[in-house]
Design an enzyme around this catalytic site. Structure first.
Site, PDB file in Angstrom:
ATOM      1  N   GLU A   1      -2.646   2.170  -0.359  1.00  0.00           N
ATOM      2  CA  GLU A   1      -2.729   1.024  -1.267  1.00  0.00           C
ATOM      3  C   GLU A   1      -3.412   1.441  -2.561  1.00  0.00           C
ATOM      4  OE1 GLU A   1      -3.286  -3.400  -0.226  1.00  0.00           O
ATOM      5  OE2 GLU A   1      -5.288  -2.639  -0.629  1.00  0.00           O
TER       6      GLU A   1
ATOM      7  N   ASP B   1      -5.460   1.984   4.107  1.00  0.00           N
ATOM      8  CA  ASP B   1      -6.126   0.972   3.289  1.00  0.00           C
ATOM      9  C   ASP B   1      -7.514   1.520   2.953  1.00  0.00           C
ATOM     10  OD1 ASP B   1      -6.753  -1.441   2.005  1.00  0.00           O
ATOM     11  OD2 ASP B   1      -7.588  -2.284   3.846  1.00  0.00           O
TER      12      ASP B   1
ATOM     13  N   ASP C   1      -8.942  -4.355   8.233  1.00  0.00           N
ATOM     14  CA  ASP C   1      -8.606  -3.102   7.545  1.00  0.00           C
ATOM     15  C   ASP C   1      -7.448  -2.382   8.245  1.00  0.00           C
ATOM     16  OD1 ASP C   1     -11.043  -2.944   5.602  1.00  0.00           O
ATOM     17  OD2 ASP C   1     -11.907  -3.304   7.579  1.00  0.00           O
TER      18      ASP C   1
END
Length: 189
Positions: free
Chosen positions: A71, A11, A143
């Site tokens: 992502e 991420d 996160d």
């Protein structure tokens, strides 16, 4: 015979880049590790990116994933913030590519839909579902939970992705070519 595949989810973020490592064996998922790589906000951008690069390189070296999922960037109203996130995302894509690993990318809405069943799920819902799907997962920051959700998404969609066509490097064209070929051969099993 189904083999274990170690999947690293990333991420990206300039301040905090979350990472999460799972093992997938068929449809069975197991938690291995997760954490956050940080950069010092007082440093110039180039040095912050270097910190992210070094941190993610340590994660790859320590945990030896077979595949990586990242992502995709979402565009928000602040163009500068989006651009900085794009820099961090570039590092998140570059580090595993330099290591010769196949990298898949997923939109945030797909991650939310895959993990929580709703493409607009809230962070709390994502964290609860990650905990449900990976009961042994221990994450202190959102996160890291988000990174585990990205890894879960890849485990769910990896069979539908044609990684060898999208990410293969011609034989002998770079130092990671042999490792890429080996990783792709594992995907074909």
């Amino acid at each position: 015979m189904t083999t274990d595949v170690r999947i690293l989810g990333i991420d990206p973020g300039l301040r905090r880049t979350g990472w999460g490592l799972i093992t997938a064996r068929g449809t069975k998922l197991s938690y291995l590790a997760c954490g956050v790589v940080t950069s010092d906000g007082d440093l110039p951008l180039a040095l912050r990116l270097r910190e992210l690069h070094e941190g993610l390189t340590r994660v790859l070296t320590t945990h030896a994933p077979d595949e990586v999922s990242v992502e995709e960037t979402f565009v928000n109203k602040d163009a500068q913030a989006t651009l900085k996130l794009g820099h961090a995302r570039a590092v998140a894509l570059l580090v595993p590519a330099l290591a010769g690993l196949p990298v898949a990318e997923y939109a945030a809405n797909l991650v939310k839909k895959t993990v929580a069943g709703n493409g607009h799920a809230e962070k709390v819902q994502i964290q609860a579902m990650v905990k449900f799907l990976l009961p042994k997962a221990e994450f202190k920051l959102a996160d890291a939970a988000d990174a585990l959700a990205i890894a879960i998404t890849h485990a769910s969609h990896r069979g539908a992705i044609d990684l060898d066509r999208r990410h293969a490097v011609a034989a002998g064209s770079g130092p990671g070519a042999a490792r890429i070929a080996a990783a792709l051969a594992r995907l074909d099993r």
